[in-house]
Design a protein around this motif. Structure first.
Motif, PDB file in Angstrom:
ATOM      1  N   VAL A  38      -1.476  -0.571  -8.210  1.00 19.25           N
ATOM      2  CA  VAL A  38      -1.923  -1.429  -9.302  1.00 19.25           C
ATOM      3  C   VAL A  38      -1.497  -2.879  -9.052  1.00 19.25           C
ATOM      4  O   VAL A  38      -2.279  -3.821  -9.228  1.00 19.25           O
ATOM      5  CB  VAL A  38      -1.383  -0.925 -10.654  1.00 19.25           C
ATOM      6  CG1 VAL A  38      -1.685  -1.927 -11.765  1.00 19.25           C
ATOM      7  CG2 VAL A  38      -1.987   0.436 -10.998  1.00 19.25           C
ATOM      8  N   LEU A  39      -0.246  -3.069  -8.606  1.00 17.26           N
ATOM      9  CA  LEU A  39       0.232  -4.425  -8.344  1.00 17.26           C
ATOM     10  C   LEU A  39      -0.523  -5.062  -7.175  1.00 17.26           C
ATOM     11  O   LEU A  39      -0.767  -6.277  -7.172  1.00 17.26           O
ATOM     12  CB  LEU A  39       1.732  -4.408  -8.054  1.00 17.26           C
ATOM     13  CG  LEU A  39       2.625  -4.087  -9.260  1.00 17.26           C
ATOM     14  CD1 LEU A  39       4.086  -4.025  -8.844  1.00 17.26           C
ATOM     15  CD2 LEU A  39       2.433  -5.116 -10.383  1.00 17.26           C
ATOM     16  N   SER A  40      -0.909  -4.262  -6.186  1.00 18.14           N
ATOM     17  CA  SER A  40      -1.688  -4.811  -5.076  1.00 18.14           C
ATOM     18  C   SER A  40      -3.025  -5.336  -5.562  1.00 18.14           C
ATOM     19  O   SER A  40      -3.533  -6.351  -5.066  1.00 18.14           O
ATOM     20  CB  SER A  40      -1.900  -3.752  -3.984  1.00 18.14           C
ATOM     21  OG  SER A  40      -2.866  -2.792  -4.369  1.00 18.14           O
ATOM     22  N   GLN A  41      -3.608  -4.661  -6.563  1.00 22.65           N
ATOM     23  CA  GLN A  41      -4.881  -5.126  -7.103  1.00 22.65           C
ATOM     24  C   GLN A  41      -4.720  -6.429  -7.883  1.00 22.65           C
ATOM     25  O   GLN A  41      -5.611  -7.272  -7.905  1.00 22.65           O
ATOM     26  CB  GLN A  41      -5.501  -4.047  -7.995  1.00 22.65           C
ATOM     27  CG  GLN A  41      -5.728  -2.713  -7.303  1.00 22.65           C
ATOM     28  CD  GLN A  41      -6.406  -2.851  -5.947  1.00 22.65           C
ATOM     29  OE1 GLN A  41      -7.546  -3.278  -5.859  1.00 22.65           O
ATOM     30  NE2 GLN A  41      -5.704  -2.496  -4.891  1.00 22.65           N
ATOM     31  N   VAL A  42      -3.574  -6.606  -8.532  1.00 22.95           N
ATOM     32  CA  VAL A  42      -3.301  -7.877  -9.212  1.00 22.95           C
ATOM     33  C   VAL A  42      -3.203  -8.998  -8.180  1.00 22.95           C
ATOM     34  O   VAL A  42      -3.725 -10.100  -8.380  1.00 22.95           O
ATOM     35  CB  VAL A  42      -2.022  -7.777 -10.057  1.00 22.95           C
ATOM     36  CG1 VAL A  42      -1.670  -9.125 -10.654  1.00 22.95           C
ATOM     37  CG2 VAL A  42      -2.194  -6.735 -11.162  1.00 22.95           C
ATOM     38  N   ILE A  43      -2.538  -8.725  -7.051  1.00 28.18           N
ATOM     39  CA  ILE A  43      -2.461  -9.722  -5.975  1.00 28.18           C
ATOM     40  C   ILE A  43      -3.864 -10.086  -5.503  1.00 28.18           C
ATOM     41  O   ILE A  43      -4.181 -11.259  -5.274  1.00 28.18           O
ATOM     42  CB  ILE A  43      -1.612  -9.180  -4.810  1.00 28.18           C
ATOM     43  CG1 ILE A  43      -0.149  -9.024  -5.243  1.00 28.18           C
ATOM     44  CG2 ILE A  43      -1.703 -10.115  -3.599  1.00 28.18           C
ATOM     45  CD1 ILE A  43       0.723  -8.327  -4.218  1.00 28.18           C
ATOM     46  N   LEU A  44      -4.720  -9.078  -5.366  1.00 24.95           N
ATOM     47  CA  LEU A  44      -6.092  -9.336  -4.940  1.00 24.95           C
ATOM     48  C   LEU A  44      -6.834 -10.221  -5.930  1.00 24.95           C
ATOM     49  O   LEU A  44      -7.639 -11.071  -5.539  1.00 24.95           O
ATOM     50  CB  LEU A  44      -6.849  -8.016  -4.757  1.00 24.95           C
ATOM     51  CG  LEU A  44      -6.437  -7.154  -3.571  1.00 24.95           C
ATOM     52  CD1 LEU A  44      -7.229  -5.855  -3.552  1.00 24.95           C
ATOM     53  CD2 LEU A  44      -6.655  -7.899  -2.268  1.00 24.95           C
ATOM     54  N   SER A  45      -6.572 -10.022  -7.228  1.00 21.67           N
ATOM     55  CA  SER A  45      -7.257 -10.840  -8.223  1.00 21.67           C
ATOM     56  C   SER A  45      -6.877 -12.314  -8.074  1.00 21.67           C
ATOM     57  O   SER A  45      -7.691 -13.203  -8.342  1.00 21.67           O
ATOM     58  CB  SER A  45      -6.949 -10.339  -9.641  1.00 21.67           C
ATOM     59  OG  SER A  45      -5.640 -10.677 -10.044  1.00 21.67           O
ATOM     60  N   PHE A  46      -5.643 -12.595  -7.620  1.00 25.57           N
ATOM     61  CA  PHE A  46      -5.237 -13.980  -7.392  1.00 25.57           C
ATOM     62  C   PHE A  46      -5.928 -14.571  -6.160  1.00 25.57           C
ATOM     63  O   PHE A  46      -6.034 -15.788  -6.018  1.00 25.57           O
ATOM     64  CB  PHE A  46      -3.721 -14.071  -7.227  1.00 25.57           C
ATOM     65  CG  PHE A  46      -2.979 -14.068  -8.525  1.00 25.57           C
ATOM     66  CD1 PHE A  46      -2.728 -15.242  -9.200  1.00 25.57           C
ATOM     67  CD2 PHE A  46      -2.541 -12.872  -9.082  1.00 25.57           C
ATOM     68  CE1 PHE A  46      -2.051 -15.231 -10.413  1.00 25.57           C
ATOM     69  CE2 PHE A  46      -1.861 -12.850 -10.287  1.00 25.57           C
ATOM     70  CZ  PHE A  46      -1.616 -14.035 -10.964  1.00 25.57           C
ATOM     71  N   GLY A  47      -6.404 -13.707  -5.254  1.00 27.00           N
ATOM     72  CA  GLY A  47      -7.104 -14.197  -4.074  1.00 27.00           C
ATOM     73  C   GLY A  47      -8.579 -14.461  -4.301  1.00 27.00           C
ATOM     74  O   GLY A  47      -9.221 -15.128  -3.476  1.00 27.00           O
TER      75      GLY A  47
END
Length: 422
Positions: free
Chosen positions: A361-370
């Motif tokens: 889930v946290l990896s997907q949040v990082i992706l949203s920042f990209g």
């Protein structure tokens, strides 16, 4: 003796493709969006959508639908960019942006690639554990290595790779369609979930995760390379024909991916909301809960779909990493080294025993920042007639894409403020 030779104009690649027949001539135009669509149903989606359904029922249905519509717009623009310019997005960034900005773009794109691999490898490792009892760390190594088998198909041409990825996507679609039929859902509650609303910071975090798992930065980069490398156009008429094919490609592929994402949330909402087993918002908990509430076949189908998703998406992610490096820096790195660099963070997470679903889930949040770093250049480039020619954006298209970019940036700013404020 003087002879008069009649010369026959050489057929263009598009004419050769269309000469294969009405059906085959149209099918040959499809494929790039199906490669991109696999990234939209990667293990990160399993984690975020299942967690959203288990915790909040049908509340975040609207987020899945809106994110998928945004993805259709973004991938259409990305496909058009590669088709019109003959360049991938990273190549255009290198050519058109100042060197310091280009290097910054490359660094964040590499971080996005690592976050992507984190989700894909962890998800695949969890699937191997659920199916065969293989420990997570060896499972991660198996998934990381298996990507080379799928990537090897690229040496046989783009169609072999595209068909293999499309078949794997089909397996995921069938698995979730069967599970959704078995689980059932509440149509009234699902329709009510289309009304935009949130419940507290955790729901905002999950919404950002869904967005990051659905609008994937690395396939914004790679889709432009896929259309660039496929069938070259010789004039404006052929570009328009190819673009119509790409729009159909995006519509079909992203509709399938969106249906899978929606099914993930609906299954979790129907099976676990208000009475599911403890831990139903984790991948292992969803697997166990499906076995209890629907049956062993449903749990098996979930695990198989998760395994296929991890394998297919990590193959696409590795290819995307190659496009990123070559485009931003004009450098080629051996595939094995490239794979190891992006694989290390996932293996570290597995080795130290962090919760896999939380890491996903946290990896997907990082992706949203990209997303803004990939989306804003796409919007800026596709509105320029000197780059796009007759495929330049309509002003309304540019406005819609700019609105998507603003929404993403605003959501990420809100999340950052929540983290700083505690």
């Amino acid at each position: 003796m003087v002879t008069n030779e009649l010369t026959t104009p050489t057929a263009t690649p598009l004419q050769v493709a269309r000469a294969r027949g009405r059906v085959r001539g149209r099918l040959i135009l499809l494929g790039p969006a199906f490669v991109a669509a696999v990234a939209y149903v990667d293990p990160g989606n399993f984690a975020t959508n299942s967690a959203a359904g288990a915790r909040y029922g049908y509340l975040l249905v609207w987020v899945v639908v809106v994110a998928n519509l945004m993805a259709m717009l973004v991938q259409t623009l990305t496909a058009k960019l590669g088709l019109a310019t003959g360049r991938s997005l990273p190549e255009l960034c290198r050519e058109r942006l100042p060197r310091p900005v280009n290097r910054m773009m490359w660094v964040q794109a590499e971080l996005v690639a690592m976050a992507t691999d984190l989700a894909e490898v962890i998800g695949g490792a969890v699937a191997l554990y659920l199916l065969f009892g293989i420990p997570l760390l060896p499972g991660g190594l198996i998934i990381g290595g298996a990507a080379f088998v799928v990537l090897a198909l690229r040496s046989r041409g783009f169609r072999a790779f595209e068909i293999a990825i499309a078949v794997l996507l089909g397996v995921i679609v069938l698995a979730f369609a069967a599970n959704l039929l078995a689980a059932g859902s509440d149509p009234g509650s699902a329709m009510a979930g289309l009304v935009p609303r949130l419940q507290g910071t955790d729901s905002v975090l999950l919404a950002a995760g869904i967005l990051g798992a659905t609008v994937m930065p690395h396939v914004i980069y790679v889709h432009s390379a896929l259309t660039r490398d496929r069938i070259p156009a010789t004039d404006d008429a052929e570009r328009r024909t190819l673009f119509r094919g790409q729009r159909t490609d995006v519509l079909l592929a992203l509709t399938a991916a969106g249906a899978v994402n929606l099914a993930m949330l609906l299954i979790a909402a129907a099976s676990f909301r208000g009475g599911g087993p403890v831990g139903a918002d984790s991948l292992e908990g969803v697997h166990a809960g499906l076995g209890q509430s629907i049956g062993t076949a449903a749990a098996f189908g979930f695990a198989v779909a998760l395994l296929v998703s991890g394998l297919a998406s990590t193959s696409v992610g590795t290819y995307a990493g190659e496009v990123i490096m070559q485009g931003f820096l004009r450098r080629r790195v051996p595939l094995l080294l490239r794979r190891l660099v992006t694989l290390v963070p996932a293996l570290v997470v597995l080795a130290i025993g962090l919760d896999p679903t939380r890491a996903l889930v946290l990896s997907q949040v990082i992706l949203s920042f990209g997303i803004p770093f990939a989306l804003i250049p796409v919007v800026a480039f596709t509105r320029r007639r000197d780059l796009m020619g007759n495929l330049v954006n309509h002003p309304l298209t540019t406005a819609a894409a700019a609105l998507v970019a603003v929404l993403v940036v605003a959501l990420n700013a809100f999340l950052l403020w929540q983290v700083v404020a505690g």
